[in-house]
Design a protein around this motif. Structure first.
Motif, PDB file in Angstrom:
ATOM      1  N   ASN A  32      52.993  -2.521  63.372  1.00 43.17           N
ATOM      2  CA  ASN A  32      53.518  -3.735  62.752  1.00 43.17           C
ATOM      3  C   ASN A  32      52.827  -4.995  63.268  1.00 43.17           C
ATOM      4  O   ASN A  32      52.906  -6.049  62.643  1.00 43.17           O
ATOM      5  N   ARG A  33      52.134  -4.885  64.424  1.00 43.52           N
ATOM      6  CA  ARG A  33      51.411  -6.046  64.939  1.00 43.52           C
ATOM      7  C   ARG A  33      50.187  -5.573  65.719  1.00 43.52           C
ATOM      8  O   ARG A  33      50.238  -4.565  66.423  1.00 43.52           O
ATOM      9  N   ILE A  34      49.098  -6.330  65.569  1.00 41.05           N
ATOM     10  CA  ILE A  34      47.886  -6.087  66.351  1.00 41.05           C
ATOM     11  C   ILE A  34      47.582  -7.361  67.111  1.00 41.05           C
ATOM     12  O   ILE A  34      47.611  -8.462  66.553  1.00 41.05           O
ATOM     13  N   SER A  35      47.281  -7.227  68.407  1.00 38.38           N
ATOM     14  CA  SER A  35      46.870  -8.392  69.190  1.00 38.38           C
ATOM     15  C   SER A  35      45.493  -8.141  69.792  1.00 38.38           C
ATOM     16  O   SER A  35      45.161  -7.019  70.171  1.00 38.38           O
TER      17      SER A  35
ATOM     18  N   GLU B 271      31.239  -8.898  75.073  1.00 39.72           N
ATOM     19  CA  GLU B 271      30.756  -8.568  73.730  1.00 39.72           C
ATOM     20  C   GLU B 271      31.644  -7.510  73.093  1.00 39.72           C
ATOM     21  O   GLU B 271      31.281  -6.921  72.092  1.00 39.72           O
ATOM     22  N   SER B 272      32.778  -7.282  73.687  1.00 42.28           N
ATOM     23  CA  SER B 272      33.709  -6.278  73.169  1.00 42.28           C
ATOM     24  C   SER B 272      35.134  -6.797  73.352  1.00 42.28           C
ATOM     25  O   SER B 272      35.349  -7.850  73.940  1.00 42.28           O
ATOM     26  N   THR B 273      36.086  -6.045  72.836  1.00 41.89           N
ATOM     27  CA  THR B 273      37.495  -6.417  73.022  1.00 41.89           C
ATOM     28  C   THR B 273      38.340  -5.169  73.064  1.00 41.89           C
ATOM     29  O   THR B 273      37.858  -4.036  72.837  1.00 41.89           O
ATOM     30  N   ILE B 274      39.597  -5.378  73.367  1.00 40.96           N
ATOM     31  CA  ILE B 274      40.594  -4.316  73.291  1.00 40.96           C
ATOM     32  C   ILE B 274      41.695  -4.799  72.360  1.00 40.96           C
ATOM     33  O   ILE B 274      42.205  -5.905  72.518  1.00 40.96           O
ATOM     34  N   LEU B 275      42.011  -3.983  71.376  1.00 43.00           N
ATOM     35  CA  LEU B 275      43.088  -4.306  70.457  1.00 43.00           C
ATOM     36  C   LEU B 275      44.333  -3.526  70.845  1.00 43.00           C
ATOM     37  O   LEU B 275      44.262  -2.340  71.202  1.00 43.00           O
ATOM     38  N   CYS B 276      45.474  -4.200  70.778  1.00 41.42           N
ATOM     39  CA  CYS B 276      46.758  -3.559  71.070  1.00 41.42           C
ATOM     40  C   CYS B 276      47.541  -3.421  69.766  1.00 41.42           C
ATOM     41  O   CYS B 276      47.855  -4.422  69.113  1.00 41.42           O
ATOM     42  N   PHE B 277      47.837  -2.184  69.385  1.00 43.74           N
ATOM     43  CA  PHE B 277      48.588  -1.887  68.162  1.00 43.74           C
ATOM     44  C   PHE B 277      50.028  -1.556  68.558  1.00 43.74           C
ATOM     45  O   PHE B 277      50.282  -0.580  69.263  1.00 43.74           O
ATOM     46  N   GLU B 278      50.974  -2.387  68.112  1.00 42.03           N
ATOM     47  CA  GLU B 278      52.379  -2.199  68.456  1.00 42.03           C
ATOM     48  C   GLU B 278      53.094  -1.431  67.349  1.00 42.03           C
ATOM     49  O   GLU B 278      53.060  -1.838  66.184  1.00 42.03           O
ATOM     50  N   ILE B 279      53.759  -0.359  67.746  1.00 38.78           N
ATOM     51  CA  ILE B 279      54.468   0.494  66.795  1.00 38.78           C
ATOM     52  C   ILE B 279      55.909   0.646  67.277  1.00 38.78           C
ATOM     53  O   ILE B 279      56.163   1.210  68.341  1.00 38.78           O
TER      54      ILE B 279
END
Length: 793
Positions: free
Chosen positions: A300-303, A315-323
């Motif tokens: 429902n949300r990505i940060s 040059e990179s990132t980490i995405l957090c997917f909240e479920i």
């Protein structure tokens, strides 16, 4: 004996409270089941960097908290704002909603939304009894369909029609223009994520001598006489002395489990799926987190975790997917590897990256209790659970999960700072006030219009409107009508100026979110329900036309003056003002009957208030036993205090202000001699507002008053004797003396000649000694009632 504080949980609340207590010289021990501090606001190390459990932003509109953070954590914050978007059908929309965004929509759609917003029906807003009805009334059908059905249903796993209206009041705020999420507030992140602050707090606690017991799971909490005596953990039994204080920051479910209590409250969990992405810029420029309402997509949300640390040179990132998930559902049951696979596939469908090979790694973190659930009826369960926990005398409850509230970081710090002050400052100790006073001699009965209140008179029933009009004159008048229909003696309002009743920016106003939060500040709640003088005058006139007494509870001197001008017949002083002796004196000087509610008060404090009234010469006082808990558990009402106050204050009228759900306590109070019953009532318990849940609906009020009158009729005069309507039953069934056999004339009567049966035409058994040995005057056939005229003594 040393006074110690035991804090259950080393999250934000626990650490900040421990630090504040230690600064005041207190002894503090924190007990934390995990291997690290921080709770839901901690940071984890992964891929050689710090990542947050979701986005944690330190933001506040409160200058005090801003300055506190800057002073306590210098050089540890990176100040910046964050922006969010809604993603629908792979198209980004502004969030929060603003007028610029609405103007950017196709003309027909934009005009439709504006028309709906311009025609908000305040009556429908006031009468909404679930989230769906409230949002529809407040924002209109179009915006609701676009943003306020699918997303909350996905977040909560239930229909919006099953969400409580109290979750809704501040979910809608149409801004003037596009802006950051916490626009107008100081906003920052920790240099290395939220954990920067939490780890520093841990160090501060340890430096001041605090004890942090990590990897220690509390297994049971033992009570003795409603006080915690032992905290049993997997490592030891901690004995809690009589002077010690326990502060619980765990959830109500956890606390109940540890205490052997039960609750039906529910929390929604969150599973976090982290994807390490080789690209640094995945979201559109200037976007930090994205909301997704598509029910076919798990998250429902990505940060973007790059947004929640000091600007990284990466040059990179980490995405957090909240479920979000609930215990036992599909997400809860899914294997981590399967969940990661599906999240990757769903993420690729959003066209934010071009190639799945850009995803270098994945990690799953499961958080079982994150969001308190505002399901319909949660207030009843919360009230019961809170009452069950609050009855423990040496335990305080603090924190988001512990208080079943949506509290951000500034709220948690604020509450921790304030509780530390309450626990340690002599200002909060009971004041020792001289009790020397004149003799208290008040009227035993009081005439209010045409009704007497007091000894030997029926209970006076006050239908308490309070704030249940929700600011609507239409609802207020309907409530008056229903009170008349139910047979109430009087109706009561509240009269106040919001700025004089509670500080608009006082400490408790920091306890609620200022942006899209679930709560209103006390000031905001009072302000929207404040009645003007003109409105009050109109309601007084309306009540007079309907033939019912209407009076009010003033909360400030200005309101007293206005009520005097309106010719009010009686005044009520709320429990919160029982110690406001200046207000009581002003009201008493009017010479009008005065009703004092005594919630939260000791007998000496009641006496102090009565003494002030006595000095004015006003002898028309009514006391109400009250427990200031909303709603109140029946076990806390203490209706025997009615007897205590009657005896203590020379039989002046005493009644009950009843905040218990239902009417059983009021009925019990009448049976014990309550002279007054004050009861909140509403058109619909499901309406939004603080008091509806503990109120009676019209049919319930009518039934309660009917039952009160029945109770009064059956109480009688206390003289033990047969009632007139028992005589026929007495004659028919009472046992008297009959002949058991034929008795010949001149025969001496023996016990064997006598039996007892109805109807009651013979002699009572108490005369048997006189009958036995006597002579039958004539033949007495068997089964004949034996009377004096049949025998010679």
């Amino acid at each position: 004996m040393v006074n110690r504080h035991y804090i259950l949980g080393a999250g934000v609340t626990g650490l900040s409270l421990a630090y504040e207590l230690l600064k005041k010289g207190q002894h503090v021990t924190l007990i934390e089941k995990s291997a690290s501090v921080g709770g839901l606001a901690k940071s984890l190390t992964w891929q050689g960097r710090q990542i947050d459990l979701g986005p944690h932003i330190y933001h506040t509109p409160d200058k005090d908290i801003e300055e506190y953070w800057k002073a306590e954590f210098p050089e540890l914050f990176y100040e910046r704002h964050h922006w969010s978007k809604n993603l629908k059908d792979n198209q980004f929309f502004d969030y929060p909603i603003n007028k610029e965004f609405i103007d950017s929509l196709p003309k027909a759609l934009s005009e439709k939304i504006k028309h709906e917003l311009e025609n908000v029906d305040a009556e429908k807003v006031a009468s909404a009894n679930n989230y769906y009805e409230y949002i529809r009334a407040l924002a209109g059908e179009t915006l609701q369909e676009m943003f306020f059905i699918k997303y909350p249903e996905k977040l909560w796993g239930m229909s919006v029609k099953n969400l409580d209206a109290n979750w809704a009041p501040k979910r809608i705020k149409i801004r003037e223009k596009s802006g950051p999420f916490f626009e107008g507030q100081w906003s920052a992140v920790g240099n290395e994520g939220s954990g920067t602050i939490l780890e520093n707090l841990k160090d501060k606690v340890l430096q001041l001598g605090g004890v942090i017991r990590l990897n220690e799971t509390i297994e049971r909490i033992l009570l003795r006489n409603q006080r915690i005596s032992t905290i049993a953990t997997n490592k030891s039994n901690i004995n809690v002395n009589s002077n010690d204080v326990v502060i619980n920051t765990t959830s109500y479910c956890t606390a109940c489990d540890l205490l052997g209590k039960t609750t039906n409250l529910k929390y929604r969990g969150v599973t976090l799926v982290y994807l390490a992405v080789k690209n640094a810029d995945v979201f559109p420029e200037g976007v930090d987190f994205v909301y997704i309402d598509d029910p076919k997509i798990h998250f429902n949300r990505i940060s973007d975790q790059n947004s929640f640390v000091k600007e990284p040179e990466l040059e990179s990132t980490i995405l957090c997917f909240e479920i979000t998930y609930s215990q036992g559902d599909q997400i809860d049951s899914m294997e981590p590897s399967s969940l990661v696979k599906e999240v990757k596939e769903q993420f690729m469908s959003l066209d934010m990256i071009s190639d799945e090979s850009l995803i270098a790694d994945a990690k799953v973190v499961k958080l079982p209790e994150v969001y308190p659930m505002f399901f319909l009826g949660y207030e009843n369960e919360l009230a019961k659970t809170k009452a069950s926990i609050d009855e423990i005398e040496n335990m305080y409850t603090l924190g988001s999960l512990a208080e079943y509230a949506y509290s951000d970081l500034q709220v948690l710090f604020s509450k921790a700072i304030d509780l530390a002050e309450i626990l340690t400052s002599p200002t909060f100790k009971i004041n020792k006030i001289d009790k020397a006073a004149p003799r208290l001699n008040f009227e035993k009965r009081i005439l209010l219009n045409t009704d007497y209140i007091g000894q030997d008179h029926p209970a006076y029933v006050i239908a308490e409107i309070g704030l249940n009009h929700n600011g609507s004159m239409k609802i207020a008048k309907r409530l008056i009508d229903e009170a008349v229909n139910a047979g109430a003696n009087a109706v009561k309002l509240q009269s106040y100026k919001s700025h004089l009743r509670v500080a608009s920016e006082g400490k408790t106003s920091r306890y609620v979110e200022k942006v899209l939060s679930t709560q209103e500040t006390d000031y905001e709640m009072f302000k929207k329900n404040e009645l003007s003088v003109a409105q009050t005058k109109e309601l007084f006139s309306y009540a007079k036309e309907k033939g019912i007494t209407l009076f009010s509870a003033p909360f400030d001197n200005e309101s007293v003056d206005e009520l005097e001008e309106l010719g009010v017949d009686c005044y009520k002083i709320a429990s919160f003002d029982l110690v406001n002796l200046r207000l009581i004196e002003k009201v008493a000087l009017t010479g009008k009957p005065l009703i004092l509610s005594t919630g939260m008060a000791s007998l000496s404090e009641v006496e102090d208030a009565l003494r002030v009234v006595a000095y004015t010469g006003n002898r028309q006082v009514i006391l109400l036993q009250c427990t200031s808990s909303y709603p109140c558990p029946p076990t806390s009402m203490n209706i025997r205090a009615i007897d205590t106050m009657k005896q203590a204050f020379n039989q002046l009228p005493v009644g009950l202000s009843d905040h218990v759900i239902g009417d059983v306590v009021s009925l019990a109070a009448v049976s014990r001699g309550a002279d007054v019953i004050e009861k909140h009532f509403t058109l619909d318990k499901k309406m939004e507002g603080p008091d509806h849940i503990l109120s009676l609906e019209p049919d319930e009020l009518k039934r309660m008053i009917f039952n009160i009158r029945q109770i009064e009729e059956c109480l009688g005069d206390g003289v033990k004797q047969a009632s007139t309507n028992e005589i026929s039953t007495l004659i028919r069934f009472r046992k008297t003396m009959y002949s058991s056999v034929d008795i010949a004339k001149g025969e001496k009567i023996t016990p064997e000649h006598i039996t007892y049966k109805g109807p009651a035409y013979g002699l009572y058994a108490k005369y048997e000694d006189l009958v036995v040995g006597s002579i039958a005057k004539d033949d007495i056939a068997a089964d004949t009632p034996i009377t004096w005229d049949l025998i010679n003594s």
